[in-house]
Design an enzyme around this catalytic site. Structure first.
Site, PDB file in Angstrom:
ATOM      1  N   GLN A 154       0.831  -1.214   0.000  1.00 11.73           N
ATOM      2  CA  GLN A 154       0.000   0.000   0.000  1.00 11.73           C
ATOM      3  C   GLN A 154       0.865   1.264   0.000  1.00 11.73           C
ATOM      4  O   GLN A 154       0.608   2.191  -0.758  1.00 11.73           O
ATOM      5  CB  GLN A 154      -0.933   0.018   1.224  1.00 11.73           C
ATOM      6  CG  GLN A 154      -1.990   1.118   1.141  1.00 11.73           C
ATOM      7  CD  GLN A 154      -2.594   1.501   2.496  1.00 11.73           C
ATOM      8  OE1 GLN A 154      -2.112   1.093   3.551  1.00 11.73           O
ATOM      9  NE2 GLN A 154      -3.645   2.288   2.459  1.00 11.73           N
TER      10      GLN A 154
ATOM     11  N   ILE B 190       8.882  -9.087  -3.081  1.00 11.52           N
ATOM     12  CA  ILE B 190       8.987 -10.547  -3.141  1.00 11.52           C
ATOM     13  C   ILE B 190       8.191 -11.075  -4.335  1.00 11.52           C
ATOM     14  O   ILE B 190       8.526 -12.105  -4.908  1.00 11.52           O
ATOM     15  CB  ILE B 190       8.491 -11.169  -1.810  1.00 11.52           C
ATOM     16  CG1 ILE B 190       8.904 -12.632  -1.728  1.00 11.52           C
ATOM     17  CG2 ILE B 190       6.985 -11.005  -1.640  1.00 11.52           C
ATOM     18  CD1 ILE B 190       8.736 -13.235  -0.351  1.00 11.52           C
TER      19      ILE B 190
ATOM     20  N   TYR C 186       1.798  -7.772  15.771  1.00 11.76           N
ATOM     21  CA  TYR C 186       2.152  -6.592  14.982  1.00 11.76           C
ATOM     22  C   TYR C 186       2.719  -5.501  15.905  1.00 11.76           C
ATOM     23  O   TYR C 186       3.763  -4.909  15.633  1.00 11.76           O
ATOM     24  CB  TYR C 186       0.892  -6.099  14.261  1.00 11.76           C
ATOM     25  CG  TYR C 186       1.044  -4.872  13.402  1.00 11.76           C
ATOM     26  CD1 TYR C 186       1.680  -4.932  12.169  1.00 11.76           C
ATOM     27  CD2 TYR C 186       0.519  -3.652  13.816  1.00 11.76           C
ATOM     28  CE1 TYR C 186       1.781  -3.803  11.367  1.00 11.76           C
ATOM     29  CE2 TYR C 186       0.613  -2.526  13.019  1.00 11.76           C
ATOM     30  CZ  TYR C 186       1.246  -2.599  11.799  1.00 11.76           C
ATOM     31  OH  TYR C 186       1.345  -1.482  11.013  1.00 11.76           O
TER      32      TYR C 186
ATOM     33  N   ASN D  16      13.408 -11.269  -1.742  1.00  8.64           N
ATOM     34  CA  ASN D  16      12.853 -11.644  -0.452  1.00  8.64           C
ATOM     35  C   ASN D  16      13.759 -10.991   0.592  1.00  8.64           C
ATOM     36  O   ASN D  16      14.924 -11.365   0.726  1.00  8.64           O
ATOM     37  CB  ASN D  16      12.865 -13.172  -0.332  1.00  8.64           C
ATOM     38  CG  ASN D  16      12.380 -13.635   1.028  1.00  8.64           C
ATOM     39  OD1 ASN D  16      12.190 -12.823   1.941  1.00  8.64           O
ATOM     40  ND2 ASN D  16      12.180 -14.931   1.165  1.00  8.64           N
TER      41      ASN D  16
END
Ligand code: SER
Length: 325
Positions: free
Chosen positions: A12, A35, A143, A53
């Protein structure tokens, strides 16, 4: 910043930060990596792209050397609600990309930006006008645990090794280019697609739940402004509170109704997202960012709403197809 590497360029933030940086620093000086090679064309745009990655330290280091990178934007992360589905994976990805960025940044003399979040605060943090320096026992989401760890580790790399680490605590980001994935604040983006397409939206966050939000153009401005700031003015580094608007679902619906009077809002609460939202601040105090590097957002709720409805509406008209929700 001369040669910039963006990790997670297809996400985003990355999908808008890459063109924004390319406009300022030149196409060839901003290396986009992701990735996923599927989106190579759209991510690459008109500048260099490498499939990477970020957990592969050797490949990451080779790209930093190849392009003589001096600044790393680490935008790799699983968001809050997705993280709760696979906490182990979220830790491995979010912390793996962070530690590689810091270590490779240190070895190659790069500045490192890693976003933090309103998720770095927990349920015991003061909720209103949350201060810059306050209690951060964010232990209800993986998170949040990763964000607090990221702030501490980035400050450690600055103090211990002199790595130029800087960061902001982003509110929920609202944008019309790439949809966010699996965040608690996603409803504030989805509402615009649903309003434009159906004239109605079912919200998974309860009325009365206030969270800080920000329109993407302000977020992009914040990132560049902070990274270009005079370091002697920075008393903080990882991470700065930044705020632009705080609203609950009823207030954003009311802002939409000024343009679409018949817009209807209903609720089907997601208990996981609601619990996360309840543990986050209602609004942050961003005085330090304003004083130390001139943070000044341009978009409030009415201005953001007007532009989002216009841009999402254009997408809908252009494609002639239902929007991707
Ligand atoms: N937008 C993020 C999320 O909801 C918060 O930083 O997970």
């Amino acid at each position: 910043m001369k040669n910039i590497l963006v990790l997670g360029a297809g996400g985003q933030i990355g999908s808008e930060l890459v063109p924004y940086l390319r406009d300022i620093y030149g196409n060839d000086h901003v290396i986009a990596t992701d990735i996923s090679t599927e989106k190579r064309e759209s991510i690459a745009g008109n500048g260099p792209f490498e499939a990477l990655n970020a957990l592969d330290g050797e490949a990451f280091n080779a790209i930093v050397k190849k392009y003589k990178i001096d600044t790393i934007f680490n935008l790799v992360a699983l968001l809050s609600a997705t993280g709760e589905k696979s906490p182990r994976l979220a830790w491995d990805v979010n912390i793996g990309a962070l530690t590689n960025s810091l270590y490779i940044g240190k070895e190659n003399g790069c500045a490192v930006f890693t976003p933090s979040s309103i998720g770095a605060f927990g349920k015991d943090t003061p909720k209103d006008k949350t201060p810059q320096d306050t209690l951060q026992r964010s232990n209800t989401t993986i998170y949040g645990v990763c964000k607090v760890t990221g702030e501490l580790l980035s400050d450690y790399y600055f103090h211990r090794f002199g790595v130029d680490t800087r960061s902001v605590r982003f509110p929920g980001l609202i944008s019309h280019v790439t949809l966010p994935g699996g965040g608690t604040t996603d409803y504030a983006v989805e509402i615009f697609y649903a309003a434009t397409r159906d004239g109605a939206f079912t919200c998974n966050i309860q009325a009365g739940t206030y969270m800080d939000m920000m329109y993407m153009p302000d977020a992009l401005d914040a990132v560049v402004r902070l990274m270009e700031a005079d370091p002697t003015r920075l008393k903080h580094r990882n991470s700065f509170n930044i705020a632009a608007m705080s609203f609950d679902p009823e207030e954003i619906a009311a802002a939409i109704r000024r343009h679409l009077p018949s817009f209807r809002l209903s609720y089907d609460i997601d208990p996981v997202k609601q619990a996360i939202a309840d543990s986050w601040p209602n609004s942050m105090d961003d005085t330090c960012a304003r004083e130390e590097w001139g943070w000044a957002p341009k978009y409030d709720l009415p201005a953001m709403t007007r532009e989002m409805l216009e841009k999402v509406g254009e997408k809908f008209t252009r494609s002639g197809k239902p929007l991707p929700l």
